[in-house]
Design an enzyme around this catalytic site. Structure first.
Site, PDB file in Angstrom:
ATOM      1  N   SER A 141       0.845  -1.191   0.000  1.00 54.20           N
ATOM      2  CA  SER A 141       0.000   0.000   0.000  1.00 54.20           C
ATOM      3  C   SER A 141       0.877   1.236   0.000  1.00 54.20           C
ATOM      4  O   SER A 141       1.969   1.243   0.585  1.00 54.20           O
ATOM      5  CB  SER A 141      -0.901   0.029   1.231  1.00 54.20           C
ATOM      6  OG  SER A 141      -1.517   1.294   1.389  1.00 54.20           O
ATOM      7  N   TYR A 155      -3.211  -0.233   9.599  1.00 54.59           N
ATOM      8  CA  TYR A 155      -3.087  -0.634   8.191  1.00 54.59           C
ATOM      9  C   TYR A 155      -1.674  -0.372   7.677  1.00 54.59           C
ATOM     10  O   TYR A 155      -1.041  -1.239   7.056  1.00 54.59           O
ATOM     11  CB  TYR A 155      -4.110   0.137   7.367  1.00 54.59           C
ATOM     12  CG  TYR A 155      -4.130  -0.224   5.902  1.00 54.59           C
ATOM     13  CD1 TYR A 155      -4.662  -1.434   5.469  1.00 54.59           C
ATOM     14  CD2 TYR A 155      -3.636   0.656   4.943  1.00 54.59           C
ATOM     15  CE1 TYR A 155      -4.693  -1.768   4.120  1.00 54.59           C
ATOM     16  CE2 TYR A 155      -3.663   0.343   3.591  1.00 54.59           C
ATOM     17  CZ  TYR A 155      -4.196  -0.870   3.187  1.00 54.59           C
ATOM     18  OH  TYR A 155      -4.222  -1.200   1.850  1.00 54.59           O
TER      19      TYR A 155
END
Length: 246
Positions: A141, A155
């Site tokens: 990501s 995350y």
């Protein structure tokens, strides 16, 4: 294109979004493709139908990446049914969001199970089947490189772990001719983060190109890494983020 002709790929979380786009692109480039899915059996079968319409073999396996037995069994089933394994794409993911002080132990453990333990175990299970030219590609990501707003600590942490694993895999597997890489997508138009969703305009302000990626943009980079063009790329991350981390 048939650069991946004769290859077999295994894509976790391949029933929708980036995973589905990756499965379709690898099939278009010549690979047979197995995917895992957690709940959406109908959508997984639709991806398999797309793979088969391209003249490749497809396989959908129900397997939650948070379940260590399920993910390792899925790797073994892929080899048993498709005959070999050349490309592992660790794509399955979730998006925990919220203030760090509100993150409970169960949410922490689940994110680590999907993004870190599941990737480690899938890679571990795949390695005995990968020969020279084998590929391990993990979907990270853009938040692993830059965190411009609050609420994504969990995350970002779990996705950042993939680069450490990938660097280690590159050293462990390089002598065997196997590469390991991470692809860091930025804001990508999927169900998880639609380009017309709440907050999308705010996210665009962080993107140099000012627009969301299509899932196919990420899939194109994955396919490049999986094919001959990726033979000398290992132990590193490639951003497909429109300049998010610039």
């Amino acid at each position: 294109m048939t650069e991946l002709a004769g290859k077999v790929a295994f894509v976790t979380g391949g029933s929708r979004g980036i995973g589905a786009a990756v499965a379709a692109r690898l099939a278009r480039d010549g690979a047979d493709v197995a995917i895992t899915y957690r709940a959406a059996a109908d959508r997984a079968q639709a991806v398999v139908a797309e793979v088969e319409a391209l003249g490749r073999r497809g396989l959908a396996i129900a397997a939650d990446s948070a379940d260590p037995t399920a993910i390792t069994t899925a790797v073994r089933q892929t080899v048993d049914e498709l005959g070999r394994l050349d490309i592992l794409v660790n794509n399955a993911g979730i998006f925990p969001y919220g203030p760090i002080e509100q993150v409970g132990l169960a949410e922490l453990d689940h994110a680590l199970a999907v993004h870190v333990r599941g990737v480690f175990l899938a890679s571990q299970a795949a390695i005995p089947h990968l020969g020279p030219g084998g590929r391990i590609i993990s979907i990270g990501s853009c938040f692993a490189e830059r965190v411009p707003y609050a609420g994504v600590s969990l995350y970002a942490m779990t996705k950042s772990a993939l680069l450490g694993l990938t660097r280690g895999l590159a050293r462990d597997l390089g002598p065997r001719g196997i590469t390991a890489t991470v692809v860091h997508p930025g804001s990508t138009d999927t169900e998880m983060n639609p380009a017309d969703g709440e907050g999308a305009d705010h996210e665009r302000t962080f993107i140099a190109l000012g627009q969301y990626a299509a899932a196919a943009d990420v899939a194109a980079t994955v396919s490049h890494l999986a094919g001959p063009g990726g033979r000398y790329i290992t132990g590193t991350a490639i951003a497909v983020d429109g300049g998010f981390a610039a």
